[in-house]
Design a protein around this motif. Structure first.
Motif, PDB file in Angstrom:
ATOM      1  N   ILE A 193       8.811  -1.160  -2.384  1.00 46.69           N
ATOM      2  CA  ILE A 193       8.239  -2.377  -1.791  1.00 46.69           C
ATOM      3  C   ILE A 193       8.560  -3.543  -2.719  1.00 46.69           C
ATOM      4  O   ILE A 193       8.655  -3.367  -3.938  1.00 46.69           O
ATOM      5  N   SER A 194       8.758  -4.724  -2.159  1.00 51.46           N
ATOM      6  CA  SER A 194       9.073  -5.891  -2.992  1.00 51.46           C
ATOM      7  C   SER A 194       7.789  -6.621  -3.390  1.00 51.46           C
ATOM      8  O   SER A 194       6.739  -6.455  -2.758  1.00 51.46           O
ATOM      9  N   ARG A 195       7.915  -7.433  -4.433  1.00 48.15           N
ATOM     10  CA  ARG A 195       6.797  -8.282  -4.863  1.00 48.15           C
ATOM     11  C   ARG A 195       6.308  -9.128  -3.687  1.00 48.15           C
ATOM     12  O   ARG A 195       5.098  -9.253  -3.450  1.00 48.15           O
ATOM     13  N   GLU A 196       7.282  -9.705  -2.946  1.00 50.33           N
ATOM     14  CA  GLU A 196       6.943 -10.586  -1.817  1.00 50.33           C
ATOM     15  C   GLU A 196       6.104  -9.847  -0.778  1.00 50.33           C
ATOM     16  O   GLU A 196       5.105 -10.372  -0.284  1.00 50.33           O
ATOM     17  N   ASP A 197       6.502  -8.595  -0.463  1.00 52.17           N
ATOM     18  CA  ASP A 197       5.755  -7.821   0.534  1.00 52.17           C
ATOM     19  C   ASP A 197       4.362  -7.435   0.038  1.00 52.17           C
ATOM     20  O   ASP A 197       3.408  -7.402   0.812  1.00 52.17           O
ATOM     21  N   ILE A 198       4.263  -7.114  -1.240  1.00 52.10           N
ATOM     22  CA  ILE A 198       2.952  -6.773  -1.818  1.00 52.10           C
ATOM     23  C   ILE A 198       1.986  -7.940  -1.634  1.00 52.10           C
ATOM     24  O   ILE A 198       0.834  -7.760  -1.218  1.00 52.10           O
ATOM     25  N   LEU A 199       2.475  -9.158  -1.929  1.00 54.01           N
ATOM     26  CA  LEU A 199       1.622 -10.349  -1.815  1.00 54.01           C
ATOM     27  C   LEU A 199       1.355 -10.691  -0.353  1.00 54.01           C
ATOM     28  O   LEU A 199       0.226 -10.993   0.029  1.00 54.01           O
ATOM     29  N   LYS A 200       2.413 -10.612   0.466  1.00 56.21           N
ATOM     30  CA  LYS A 200       2.281 -10.980   1.884  1.00 56.21           C
ATOM     31  C   LYS A 200       1.288 -10.056   2.602  1.00 56.21           C
ATOM     32  O   LYS A 200       0.489 -10.501   3.418  1.00 56.21           O
ATOM     33  N   ARG A 201       1.338  -8.753   2.246  1.00 55.87           N
ATOM     34  CA  ARG A 201       0.444  -7.788   2.900  1.00 55.87           C
ATOM     35  C   ARG A 201      -0.929  -7.721   2.238  1.00 55.87           C
ATOM     36  O   ARG A 201      -1.799  -6.958   2.655  1.00 55.87           O
ATOM     37  N   GLY A 202      -1.112  -8.516   1.188  1.00 55.66           N
ATOM     38  CA  GLY A 202      -2.422  -8.563   0.530  1.00 55.66           C
ATOM     39  C   GLY A 202      -2.789  -7.281  -0.193  1.00 55.66           C
ATOM     40  O   GLY A 202      -3.972  -6.987  -0.403  1.00 55.66           O
ATOM     41  N   ILE A 203      -1.776  -6.498  -0.597  1.00 54.61           N
ATOM     42  CA  ILE A 203      -2.051  -5.236  -1.304  1.00 54.61           C
ATOM     43  C   ILE A 203      -2.630  -5.544  -2.694  1.00 54.61           C
ATOM     44  O   ILE A 203      -3.534  -4.854  -3.170  1.00 54.61           O
ATOM     45  N   VAL A 204      -2.075  -6.584  -3.319  1.00 52.25           N
ATOM     46  CA  VAL A 204      -2.571  -7.068  -4.619  1.00 52.25           C
ATOM     47  C   VAL A 204      -2.544  -8.593  -4.560  1.00 52.25           C
ATOM     48  O   VAL A 204      -1.606  -9.167  -3.999  1.00 52.25           O
ATOM     49  N   SER A 205      -3.554  -9.246  -5.143  1.00 52.93           N
ATOM     50  CA  SER A 205      -3.543 -10.710  -5.165  1.00 52.93           C
ATOM     51  C   SER A 205      -2.466 -11.202  -6.133  1.00 52.93           C
ATOM     52  O   SER A 205      -2.060 -10.471  -7.041  1.00 52.93           O
ATOM     53  N   GLU A 206      -2.025 -12.429  -5.948  1.00 59.43           N
ATOM     54  CA  GLU A 206      -0.959 -12.963  -6.812  1.00 59.43           C
ATOM     55  C   GLU A 206      -1.397 -13.007  -8.274  1.00 59.43           C
ATOM     56  O   GLU A 206      -0.636 -12.656  -9.177  1.00 59.43           O
ATOM     57  N   ALA A 207      -2.638 -13.426  -8.511  1.00 60.86           N
ATOM     58  CA  ALA A 207      -3.134 -13.517  -9.896  1.00 60.86           C
ATOM     59  C   ALA A 207      -3.119 -12.137 -10.557  1.00 60.86           C
ATOM     60  O   ALA A 207      -2.657 -11.983 -11.693  1.00 60.86           O
ATOM     61  N   ASP A 208      -3.601 -11.130  -9.823  1.00 59.02           N
ATOM     62  CA  ASP A 208      -3.614  -9.769 -10.382  1.00 59.02           C
ATOM     63  C   ASP A 208      -2.193  -9.239 -10.561  1.00 59.02           C
ATOM     64  O   ASP A 208      -1.881  -8.591 -11.565  1.00 59.02           O
ATOM     65  N   TYR A 209      -1.316  -9.535  -9.582  1.00 56.73           N
ATOM     66  CA  TYR A 209       0.046  -9.008  -9.665  1.00 56.73           C
ATOM     67  C   TYR A 209       0.778  -9.578 -10.883  1.00 56.73           C
ATOM     68  O   TYR A 209       1.537  -8.862 -11.548  1.00 56.73           O
ATOM     69  N   ASN A 210       0.509 -10.833 -11.195  1.00 55.19           N
ATOM     70  CA  ASN A 210       1.133 -11.437 -12.386  1.00 55.19           C
ATOM     71  C   ASN A 210       0.721 -10.684 -13.651  1.00 55.19           C
ATOM     72  O   ASN A 210       1.522 -10.479 -14.567  1.00 55.19           O
ATOM     73  N   VAL A 211      -0.546 -10.254 -13.701  1.00 59.45           N
ATOM     74  CA  VAL A 211      -1.026  -9.465 -14.848  1.00 59.45           C
ATOM     75  C   VAL A 211      -0.322  -8.102 -14.884  1.00 59.45           C
ATOM     76  O   VAL A 211       0.130  -7.652 -15.941  1.00 59.45           O
ATOM     77  N   LEU A 212      -0.204  -7.463 -13.704  1.00 60.75           N
ATOM     78  CA  LEU A 212       0.466  -6.154 -13.647  1.00 60.75           C
ATOM     79  C   LEU A 212       1.905  -6.250 -14.154  1.00 60.75           C
ATOM     80  O   LEU A 212       2.366  -5.381 -14.907  1.00 60.75           O
ATOM     81  N   GLU A 213       2.607  -7.301 -13.747  1.00 59.31           N
ATOM     82  CA  GLU A 213       4.006  -7.473 -14.204  1.00 59.31           C
ATOM     83  C   GLU A 213       4.066  -7.692 -15.712  1.00 59.31           C
ATOM     84  O   GLU A 213       4.905  -7.109 -16.399  1.00 59.31           O
ATOM     85  N   ASP A 214       3.161  -8.536 -16.218  1.00 60.28           N
ATOM     86  CA  ASP A 214       3.130  -8.831 -17.649  1.00 60.28           C
ATOM     87  C   ASP A 214       2.838  -7.555 -18.453  1.00 60.28           C
ATOM     88  O   ASP A 214       3.538  -7.242 -19.426  1.00 60.28           O
ATOM     89  N   TYR A 215       1.828  -6.800 -18.012  1.00 61.41           N
ATOM     90  CA  TYR A 215       1.473  -5.555 -18.701  1.00 61.41           C
ATOM     91  C   TYR A 215       2.619  -4.540 -18.630  1.00 61.41           C
ATOM     92  O   TYR A 215       2.906  -3.833 -19.602  1.00 61.41           O
ATOM     93  N   THR A 216       3.291  -4.483 -17.481  1.00 57.95           N
ATOM     94  CA  THR A 216       4.401  -3.534 -17.296  1.00 57.95           C
ATOM     95  C   THR A 216       5.522  -3.824 -18.288  1.00 57.95           C
ATOM     96  O   THR A 216       6.064  -2.916 -18.930  1.00 57.95           O
ATOM     97  N   ARG A 217       5.876  -5.096 -18.420  1.00 58.37           N
ATOM     98  CA  ARG A 217       6.952  -5.461 -19.358  1.00 58.37           C
ATOM     99  C   ARG A 217       6.556  -5.170 -20.804  1.00 58.37           C
ATOM    100  O   ARG A 217       7.363  -4.684 -21.600  1.00 58.37           O
ATOM    101  N   LYS A 218       5.306  -5.469 -21.153  1.00 54.20           N
ATOM    102  CA  LYS A 218       4.839  -5.222 -22.531  1.00 54.20           C
ATOM    103  C   LYS A 218       4.841  -3.718 -22.842  1.00 54.20           C
ATOM    104  O   LYS A 218       5.264  -3.306 -23.921  1.00 54.20           O
TER     105      LYS A 218
END
Length: 316
Positions: A156-181
């Motif tokens: 699934i793409s980031r865009e679809d995750i946000l569009k379908r409301g699976i994760v909020s944008e604010a939370d998803y930004n944290v998930l991406e940051d934590y994933t990279r770290k």
């Protein structure tokens, strides 16, 4: 193989519910803490194999809990205790319904998609002119939806995750940051062991007070792919297969025996000898990833051992 645990039916004090995943069983205690039992089940192509692999649960649990301790300065996690070699205890969390997959190299699923002519994976562009196991210029995040047992995880793409409301944008930004770290730290740890962390997945949840934390497993051979660093470049230059540490060897054996989890396919018979080789391979993975000798727990009665250790912990 009687020296394995492939399912559990415990009834702990304050137990509210039990969730059974592909390889882990999670007991909710008083809607406050979770007792997670790593079984010896083996899952490949999102299918659970009929027989357990000796020591696999202990191996995964000990790698995951050790790696959580090695990354807790970067990313908070759910873990509070490890009362048994196969058990982790931590905070009750509401899991996000996505797995954060991060890839440093064109391997596995990404390589199969690339070979099929795709140049975009989960909304992320992959450069032209790459060959299997080449390093990406920058690691790419390719999330997957979290499937129920028996179903397949789906890209699934980031865009679809946000569009379908699976994760909020604010939370998803944290998930991406934590994933990279986490991937950067995992890469450092692997490098010290003469390994390359090729790709991996992380899962996150929210505690009752709304804090996003790392949950489930991290940097294990089930959730990650490792290459041996020594000779990596020569193998690439010579178009040779990479020497890898992951459960890909199980997937390749299944593919060679005409099984990829597709409809109408039957799981091939795993002989006791083959299961022993898989167990030996998991021990080898542990020792390479952890840089220490694996100490086998007493498996004469795993269920009784786990139950006694968890009860001691809960009653303490």
């Amino acid at each position: 193989m009687s020296n394995t645990i492939i399912k559990s039916n415990f009834n702990f004090p304050g137990q509210k519910s039990v969730y059974k995943g592909k390889v882990r069983e999670v007991y909710n205690i008083n809607d406050d803490k979770l007792v997670m039992i790593a079984t010896d089940r083996l899952s490949a192509f999102d299918v659970v194999m009929p027989k357990g692999i000796p020591y696999k649960g202990q191996i995964l649990n000990q790698i995951a809990t050790s790696m959580m301790k090695a990354t807790e300065d970067l990313v908070p996690n759910w873990l509070t205790a490890t009362p048994d070699p196969n058990v982790a205890v931590g905070h009750l969390c509401e899991p996000f319904k996505v797995e954060m997959v991060i890839r440093g190299y064109l391997s596995g699923h990404a390589a199969r998609e690339y070979k099929a002519g795709k140049r975009i994976l989960c909304g992320v562009a992959m450069p032209e002119g790459m060959k299997e196991n080449d390093k990406f210029p920058v690691p790419i995040i390719t999330p997957a939806t979290k499937a129920e047992m028996g179903d397949h995880d789906e890209d699934i793409s980031r865009e679809d995750i946000l569009k379908r409301g699976i994760v909020s944008e604010a939370d998803y930004n944290v998930l991406e940051d934590y994933t990279r770290k986490l991937f950067a730290r995992g890469t450092e740890i692997a490098s010290k062991r003469g390994l390359i962390l090729v790709d991996t997945k992380y899962e996150f949840g929210k505690t009752k007070d709304g804090k996003i934390v790392l949950i489930d497993e991290i940097h294990t051979p089930d959730s990650s792919r490792y290459f041996y660093a020594d000779g990596y470049q020569e193998r690439q230059d010579n178009n040779e297969a990479q020497k890898q540490l992951s459960k890909e060897f199980v997937r390749q054996w299944l593919i060679a025996n005409n099984f990829q989890g597709l409809e109408g396919q039957t799981v091939p018979e795993m002989s006791d000898d083959y299961i022993q080789t898989v167990s030996d391979r998991y021990i080898e993975l542990y020792e390479n990833i952890m840089g220490e000798t694996f100490v086998k727990a007493d498996v004469s009665n795993i269920e009784s051992r786990i139950e006694a250790n968890v009860l001691d912990y809960l009653n303490a």
